[in-house]
Scaffold this motif. Structure first.
Motif, PDB file in Angstrom:
ATOM      1  N   PRO A 466      -0.084 -29.372 132.812  1.00 45.42           N
ATOM      2  CA  PRO A 466      -0.533 -28.198 133.577  1.00 45.42           C
ATOM      3  C   PRO A 466      -2.046 -27.926 133.494  1.00 45.42           C
ATOM      4  N   GLY A 467      -2.603 -28.001 132.282  1.00 43.94           N
ATOM      5  CA  GLY A 467      -4.045 -27.760 132.166  1.00 43.94           C
ATOM      6  C   GLY A 467      -4.860 -28.811 132.895  1.00 43.94           C
ATOM      7  N   GLY A 468      -4.255 -29.956 133.162  1.00 42.47           N
ATOM      8  CA  GLY A 468      -4.952 -31.064 133.804  1.00 42.47           C
ATOM      9  C   GLY A 468      -5.169 -30.871 135.293  1.00 42.47           C
ATOM     10  N   PHE A 469      -4.495 -29.886 135.887  1.00 42.63           N
ATOM     11  CA  PHE A 469      -4.708 -29.697 137.327  1.00 42.63           C
ATOM     12  C   PHE A 469      -4.910 -28.231 137.716  1.00 42.63           C
ATOM     13  N   THR A 470      -4.938 -27.350 136.721  1.00 40.41           N
ATOM     14  CA  THR A 470      -5.205 -25.966 137.077  1.00 40.41           C
ATOM     15  C   THR A 470      -6.573 -25.536 136.575  1.00 40.41           C
ATOM     16  N   TYR A 471      -6.870 -25.911 135.356  1.00 42.17           N
ATOM     17  CA  TYR A 471      -7.781 -25.165 134.551  1.00 42.17           C
ATOM     18  C   TYR A 471      -8.892 -26.019 133.931  1.00 42.17           C
ATOM     19  N   THR A 472      -8.443 -26.836 133.004  1.00 40.23           N
ATOM     20  CA  THR A 472      -9.385 -27.587 132.177  1.00 40.23           C
ATOM     21  C   THR A 472      -9.970 -28.733 132.988  1.00 40.23           C
ATOM     22  N   GLU A 473      -9.151 -29.386 133.714  1.00 38.24           N
ATOM     23  CA  GLU A 473      -9.571 -30.420 134.659  1.00 38.24           C
ATOM     24  C   GLU A 473      -8.919 -30.080 135.980  1.00 38.24           C
ATOM     25  N   GLY A 474      -9.401 -30.723 137.035  1.00 37.60           N
ATOM     26  CA  GLY A 474      -8.736 -30.566 138.317  1.00 37.60           C
ATOM     27  C   GLY A 474      -9.234 -29.378 139.119  1.00 37.60           C
ATOM     28  N   TRP A 475      -8.312 -28.554 139.523  1.00 39.40           N
ATOM     29  CA  TRP A 475      -8.584 -27.497 140.503  1.00 39.40           C
ATOM     30  C   TRP A 475      -9.810 -26.644 140.157  1.00 39.40           C
ATOM     31  N   SER A 476      -9.839 -26.121 138.955  1.00 44.23           N
ATOM     32  CA  SER A 476     -10.933 -25.224 138.587  1.00 44.23           C
ATOM     33  C   SER A 476     -12.280 -25.963 138.602  1.00 44.23           C
ATOM     34  N   GLU A 477     -12.261 -27.231 138.267  1.00 45.55           N
ATOM     35  CA  GLU A 477     -13.482 -28.042 138.345  1.00 45.55           C
ATOM     36  C   GLU A 477     -13.867 -28.309 139.801  1.00 45.55           C
ATOM     37  N   LEU A 478     -12.874 -28.505 140.632  1.00 49.34           N
ATOM     38  CA  LEU A 478     -13.153 -28.658 142.069  1.00 49.34           C
ATOM     39  C   LEU A 478     -13.780 -27.386 142.619  1.00 49.34           C
ATOM     40  N   MET A 479     -13.270 -26.242 142.148  1.00 53.27           N
ATOM     41  CA  MET A 479     -13.836 -24.958 142.580  1.00 53.27           C
ATOM     42  C   MET A 479     -15.306 -24.871 142.153  1.00 53.27           C
ATOM     43  N   ARG A 480     -15.596 -25.331 140.935  1.00 50.09           N
ATOM     44  CA  ARG A 480     -16.985 -25.276 140.465  1.00 50.09           C
ATOM     45  C   ARG A 480     -17.886 -26.178 141.329  1.00 50.09           C
ATOM     46  N   GLY A 481     -17.403 -27.401 141.550  1.00 48.74           N
ATOM     47  CA  GLY A 481     -18.193 -28.329 142.363  1.00 48.74           C
ATOM     48  C   GLY A 481     -18.435 -27.774 143.760  1.00 48.74           C
ATOM     49  N   TYR A 482     -17.385 -27.226 144.324  1.00 54.47           N
ATOM     50  CA  TYR A 482     -17.488 -26.634 145.658  1.00 54.47           C
ATOM     51  C   TYR A 482     -18.523 -25.513 145.674  1.00 54.47           C
ATOM     52  N   SER A 483     -18.442 -24.593 144.693  1.00 53.86           N
ATOM     53  CA  SER A 483     -19.379 -23.461 144.637  1.00 53.86           C
ATOM     54  C   SER A 483     -20.821 -23.947 144.498  1.00 53.86           C
ATOM     55  N   GLU A 484     -21.008 -24.930 143.662  1.00 56.33           N
ATOM     56  CA  GLU A 484     -22.359 -25.450 143.442  1.00 56.33           C
ATOM     57  C   GLU A 484     -22.906 -26.065 144.737  1.00 56.33           C
ATOM     58  N   ILE A 485     -22.065 -26.792 145.421  1.00 55.88           N
ATOM     59  CA  ILE A 485     -22.511 -27.442 146.659  1.00 55.88           C
ATOM     60  C   ILE A 485     -22.813 -26.393 147.728  1.00 55.88           C
ATOM     61  N   MET A 486     -21.980 -25.381 147.819  1.00 59.39           N
ATOM     62  CA  MET A 486     -22.222 -24.321 148.804  1.00 59.39           C
ATOM     63  C   MET A 486     -23.517 -23.579 148.484  1.00 59.39           C
ATOM     64  N   ASP A 487     -23.750 -23.354 147.214  1.00 61.84           N
ATOM     65  CA  ASP A 487     -24.974 -22.683 146.768  1.00 61.84           C
ATOM     66  C   ASP A 487     -26.190 -23.522 147.169  1.00 61.84           C
ATOM     67  N   GLU A 488     -26.130 -24.798 146.894  1.00 63.54           N
ATOM     68  CA  GLU A 488     -27.214 -25.702 147.269  1.00 63.54           C
ATOM     69  C   GLU A 488     -27.424 -25.704 148.771  1.00 63.54           C
ATOM     70  N   ASN A 489     -26.333 -25.764 149.485  1.00 63.98           N
ATOM     71  CA  ASN A 489     -26.402 -25.805 150.941  1.00 63.98           C
ATOM     72  C   ASN A 489     -27.152 -24.585 151.495  1.00 63.98           C
ATOM     73  N   THR A 490     -26.773 -23.431 150.989  1.00 62.89           N
ATOM     74  CA  THR A 490     -27.413 -22.204 151.458  1.00 62.89           C
ATOM     75  C   THR A 490     -28.907 -22.230 151.135  1.00 62.89           C
ATOM     76  N   ARG A 491     -29.255 -22.650 149.947  1.00 62.15           N
ATOM     77  CA  ARG A 491     -30.664 -22.689 149.562  1.00 62.15           C
ATOM     78  C   ARG A 491     -31.460 -23.715 150.349  1.00 62.15           C
ATOM     79  N   LEU A 492     -30.852 -24.909 150.499  1.00 59.64           N
ATOM     80  CA  LEU A 492     -31.600 -25.985 151.158  1.00 59.64           C
ATOM     81  C   LEU A 492     -31.848 -25.672 152.633  1.00 59.64           C
TER      82      LEU A 492
END
Lengths: 540, 540, 540
Positions: A466-492
């Motif tokens: 469960p932690g491998g796709f909700t929290y510690t790895e997986g989904w929550s990390e995808l959310m982080r990557g997504y947020s970072e990319i969106m942040d960069e996109n807006t700035r760039l």
């Protein structure tokens, strides 16, 4: 009696068990072996299609001995016989000697004395087959017993009485092991027959049987100037070349290779964290609390639940199995394979995928009900597609930045990767090569999303961690990557004449409350599926 | 007969085995012990050179008892004898009591009854030596046997019949253990003799024998206001003070200390992930699949391959060994030590380094051929240098930003770290202290590169864990850090009058296709070496 | 004799041991059970307060069977009896069958034959109690022995002779297990009585007994469109529903559940890395080197140090214990609970917290001195508060950016999260949901600080894993998060009319050398405490 009759009518799955056959009993014939051997060398890419871009370094002669190994000048310039090998290496390399000394290879007589009640008795039958194979190949005289499998049999040739140490010494390849272990060789080579219905992967990929080809024909691997780092890939990608990736020399133990840790060296980490997922799953914790002490890994996989005492599966128990049979062909149930892509997500309703899913349901059903198994596998498929949707949205954002020329340093400081690699935004190569502003930050964020986070998400789901796709790895990390990319996109895009296409303004027709899923036809169909399932549940 | 003659000529390495001697048989004499003890206290830094900057907190009296321990006011204000200690603590601290009760210390008679066939028989000899040591020190009467090693022997003084609980209670230090275990104490203290040929490290560093000094004389450790966090460093950096880091109280088991997990508490994680690397390497997976069940950790390391049944090395097997001998001096083969630096990379051809590499080749050659061993060690050296080159390039970029005053907040919000720490871009202190814009983001990226990623890269290479230096840790993480720093560099220099020096324009004379390696003389020589090796290989 | 008298006066802690009583001997009466069962269903939230926002997917019927399970249409549409269940499932799900076949449930007679010397003899007594319970419930006839616990007892009802497979099949919940195991059920349910003195958590939270409620009443869980990802939370948050989270079906082993790995599936990773901390602590390495081979996990926890041979604690040994008793109520010593907050930090001197700390001192004192235990627990409290201070400072910076409208995309591209979730800067939901610029980068940095790094810091401290709170996780990660947020803050405020409030200029009245601690009253008191301790130490 009544009981029996009812059982007869109940046990519609029982038929399955009759399909369980000891594939170890199947032996390739001598004729097959010759053909197999010939085909093996024919398929082998050697240095591969990028051969002009790289030269092997010294250590690589051990990862791919057939193409690169030569006996080193330091070995004795003389003929050595069977006994000399052993006697001298007992002193020279005692660790290797003692490992072999205690191994089955050095104790064939103990195998011959096993009685049928012994769980290792199957080895006696296997030894008889091997001797028959060797007789057929003209290596062993009919009626003679194999004395032992000694240094010279593998490092010279099977049955040799002496070799020129400086000229004939070899490091064994798959064929060397396969000469005796013809059945296992045939099984393992069968992975090459895998064909994907929509060419998601080229024939035989991904598999252990073609992992060296995958390695040397990977552009960035061939392109890297740092050959000592690049050869690190070889340290796993050599299963096509040799068998000691799982059956560690010089014990070559089947019992070792049946334990989950045997897979750990290659199947851990950034983009293939199966080992961690297994160990943290309920399956893995049962293995750790009960299995390590009580299960008997000497029994063949087919007897794992009965004589072996397994109360949870191992890596091997699920991945060697297909329709009740166990084999060294590990790709017979592969569906999402190495990483989730739209080309797979969009075709899961194709019979090729459906049948494999059914095979998985049967595997899980060794312990779980078919309903549970199907429900979980459906969940894992849908969860994987949900992760893919996030990654695909981020991908488009990065591609658009590249297309609009807005990546940091894109115009001023973006060297191309070395040949044969080619530039691309968010390319695989950016994990292993960087120079100036290639990759830019936003690209690396995306590479990590698709190559690490999405894969971990998928692997976590399918290995029931469960932690491998909700929290510690997986989904929550995808959310982080997504947020970072969106942040960069807006700035760039700030202060440029190319505003983002995914702003609230641009997307005002979309419902932000119920979003998060926008993608390909396959995914849409999936959503419809979920809706139907939910409706069905509501009626319960 | 012929065989024997040939063996005689073949086994030029055999000589090595004759060098294997049981260092445990060597006992420091009583005279040596007194000198050693005196030297030990003389070398010990106490609070160290930053003593005015910090005060110990309560828990630290347990990490460094000699300097900080006083019996707490709650202990009985009275004289207590040997038996009373045991009887009362059986009730008070049953866990400690039972651990001791089952230990060798409480069962010396069982040791005396061991017969020579028992793998633990060496303990009988050791006990005799210890008794001889104690006789010489006047602690034991000649002809008398040591009854047991009880609470009072370690927490009062060896052989004491009673102590004042409130005044004489001590927590044992290295000398307390060394009073009986003089040979091991002498071995361990010998680490202090290590001298680096180009003063890459000061004498005796890095080592277990001086790890407390390394701790308290680290400026940021002394500077931190958060003493409760800082003391966390002490929890590993106390080996200079005590022996129970490896031989956990109150069992003090040699067998425990021979298992890889015994090293795990300190040798895991951010900048010393040896444990993870070992466990994921083939060495570690063999340990996990075969060793945990079948190897006998009661045998001394010298008998590991024979009586112990080891089929792969442990941490201890490689790091205690030097030229066939095993000792508690673990730094005799240290080369890259704690972290890769140009000062080491540039001097690997110095005899000090060359000889140590040769010693490593011999260690590996217990199981592998010398050719394999050398090829792998060369690979690991070169791969480490390749990682270092990436980090050094990034370092220059960060230094230039600092020199140009372009770090975020550099002019407006950069407090200095607390004394005795001093400000510097990308300093070690930035891992443990932060305030305002010190460190700025780009600096922390660089600290993580040199202190985490490069070290992991190097440790992954030398512990033969492929994912540890290609993908999951190491190289690919260095690539990420590099990309992030380059991205920051480009942004921070935009719209300034100080353009980046590494843009495509600035570097137009360089070949971007075949780049990635630009550094010190040592590395250039290495490149020449690679080229020569490749040429040789091409002729095969 | 003198010895005994002195012991008598010395052993003021001895009294404690008399408090040790076998809670397993306590059995809830039939009357209690009925009340308990009624209360259990009354407390159970079902779909919870957000029930209108989500619908269960298929797999969730297994995570919460009472609310969602219906027999699947594929099961036989007929009455089946005890024997038929077993016989057919032996063929259908052999893994489940064999696990049960070897379990205590299938071998009650073996339990009855245990002699008092056997460490498992306590099970004989427990069986007698269970039978008495069942007699009282009218399920078992007085004087009759329970034959076995078979499929039908748990998947139909206890003692049933036959059920309609398609109508009466159930997946067991806590009550099903509790019908026989009434004492354990009562213990586990007692967690719901936990009340926090300053309402830091609502009654009964956090606990295993209310983890499903915590799950379904978490707004983002209910809000997520990706139900297949969200159900991953259920895979741990189902302890309120079922007992097989620890006692894996179909072995249901107490010995399994006593081993640390049994906790690993749920207690690992991002924000609850207790497992990693334990395994890397000295406690964990002793477990791994000594415990896995030698400790007897068949003994009940109260006998762990004596008959069990434990020489270090397990998860279970510390967390099941309270004042010398062991119970399935695991929250009796909880203080910081799930995560450190000012509401806890500021109230540690309240008797509720003080008494629990005293209970912890007693727990540690099973092996350590009370002085050591207290010193370490004080250290862990203070270290936790130091980490909290860093996080709280960062939180204010992020909040101020939000209040000033300066977050990236805040005005242009910040969709609200789906209902019932509500928008907030740095909210928990941002770990699981992201769209456009919600969250912005700086927010996610803060979420990771409070939800991952601070929790790991605290867990590392209390589980005595030095790398877990200095370096690899914890403090150093908090420093990174802090630096990144400060960097963002400076950049986002550049060229705005809202300059940062924490620049050197704005803070010129503060001493940058001795900073790092600025926070609530509780922390100030703590600092005073440290100062006093230091002064005392200086006088030593």
């Amino acid at each position: 009696m009544n009981t029996r009759i009812i059982n007869g009518s109940l046990c519609f799955f029982l038929l399955l068990s009759s399909l369980i056959a000891d594939v170890y009993a199947k032996t390739a014939t001598s004729h097959d072996f010759s053909a197999l051997k010939e085909q093996y060398y024919k398929d082998h890419p050697g240095k591969g299609k990028y051969k002009d871009h790289w030269e092997p370094i010294e250590i690589q002669k051990y990862w791919n001995p057939v193409d690169f190994y030569q006996p080193p000048p330091s070995v004795p310039q003389m003929e050595v016989n069977r006994e000399q090998c052993v006697e001298c290496h007992q002193a020279l390399t005692p660790g290797a000697y003692h490992a072999w000394r205690k191994s089955t290879h050095a104790n064939l007589d103990k195998i011959r004395k096993l009685n049928p009640a012994n769980v290792r008795h199957y080895k006696k039958e296997k030894l008889a087959e091997i001797e028959a194979n060797l007789v057929e190949l003209g290596i062993l005289k009919k009626g003679k017993e194999l004395e032992d499998v000694s240094c010279i049999d593998c490092h010279g040739s099977v049955g040799a009485q002496s070799i020129r140490h400086d000229k004939e010494l070899v490091m064994p390849d798959r064929v060397a092991c396969g000469t005796c272990h013809q059945g296992e060789f045939a099984e393992a080579e069968a992975e090459k027959q895998q064909e994907w219905p929509q060419q998601q992967w080229s024939k035989g990929h991904p598999s252990h049987a073609m992992d060296w080809k995958a390695n040397v024909e990977n552009a960035v691997w061939a392109a890297m100037a740092e050959r000592e780092v690049a050869q690190g890939c070889d340290m796993c990608h050599y299963q096509q070349n040799k068998c000691d990736g799982c059956h560690t020399r010089h014990t070559f133990s089947a019992a070792e290779a049946r334990q989950p840790e045997a897979c750990a060296t290659c199947h851990n980490g950034a983009d293939h964290n199966e080992y961690e997922n297994f160990m943290l799953s309920k399956h893995g914790t049962v293995y750790q609390t009960q299995g390590k002490k009580r299960w008997n890994f000497e029994v063949p996989l087919k007897d794992a639940l009965t004589k072996g005492g397994y109360t949870a599966p191992t890596c091997q128990y699920c991945h060697f199995e297909f329709e009740g049979e166990f084999s060294h062909n590990l790709v017979r149930k592969v569906r999402w394979a190495f990483n989730p892509t739209p080309a797979i997500a969009d075709n899961l309703d194709h019979p090729w995928f459906e049948e494999r899913k059914e095979a998985w349901v049967n595997s899980c059903a060794a312990c779980h009900s078919a309903s549970f198994s199907k429900a979980y596998l459906d969940t894992a498929d849908k969860g994987t597609i949900q992760g893919l949707a996030v990654e695909q949205e981020a991908k488009k954002v990065v591609q658009a930045l590249y297309d609009d020329g807005l990546l940091v340093g894109q115009a001023t400081n973006r060297p191309a990767p070395p040949a044969p690699e080619k530039d691309a935004p968010g390319g695989f190569f950016q994990l292993f090569w960087a120079k100036g502003n290639n990759p830019s930050r936003v690209e690396r964020l995306h590479v990590d999303m698709w190559e690490h986070d999405l894969i971990k998400h998928y692997k976590g789901l399918f290995h029931v961690n469960p932690g491998g796709f909700t929290y510690t790895e997986g989904w929550s990390e995808l959310m982080r990557g997504y947020s970072e990319i969106m942040d960069e996109n807006t700035r760039l895009r700030e202060n440029t004449d190319k505003p983002a296409k995914n702003t609230a303004a641009a997307l005002d027709s979309e419902n932000f409350v119920d979003n998060g899923i926008r993608y390909s036809l396959g995914a849409v169909l999936m959503v419809v599926g979920i809706t139907l399932i939910r409706r069905r549940k509501t009626n319960h």
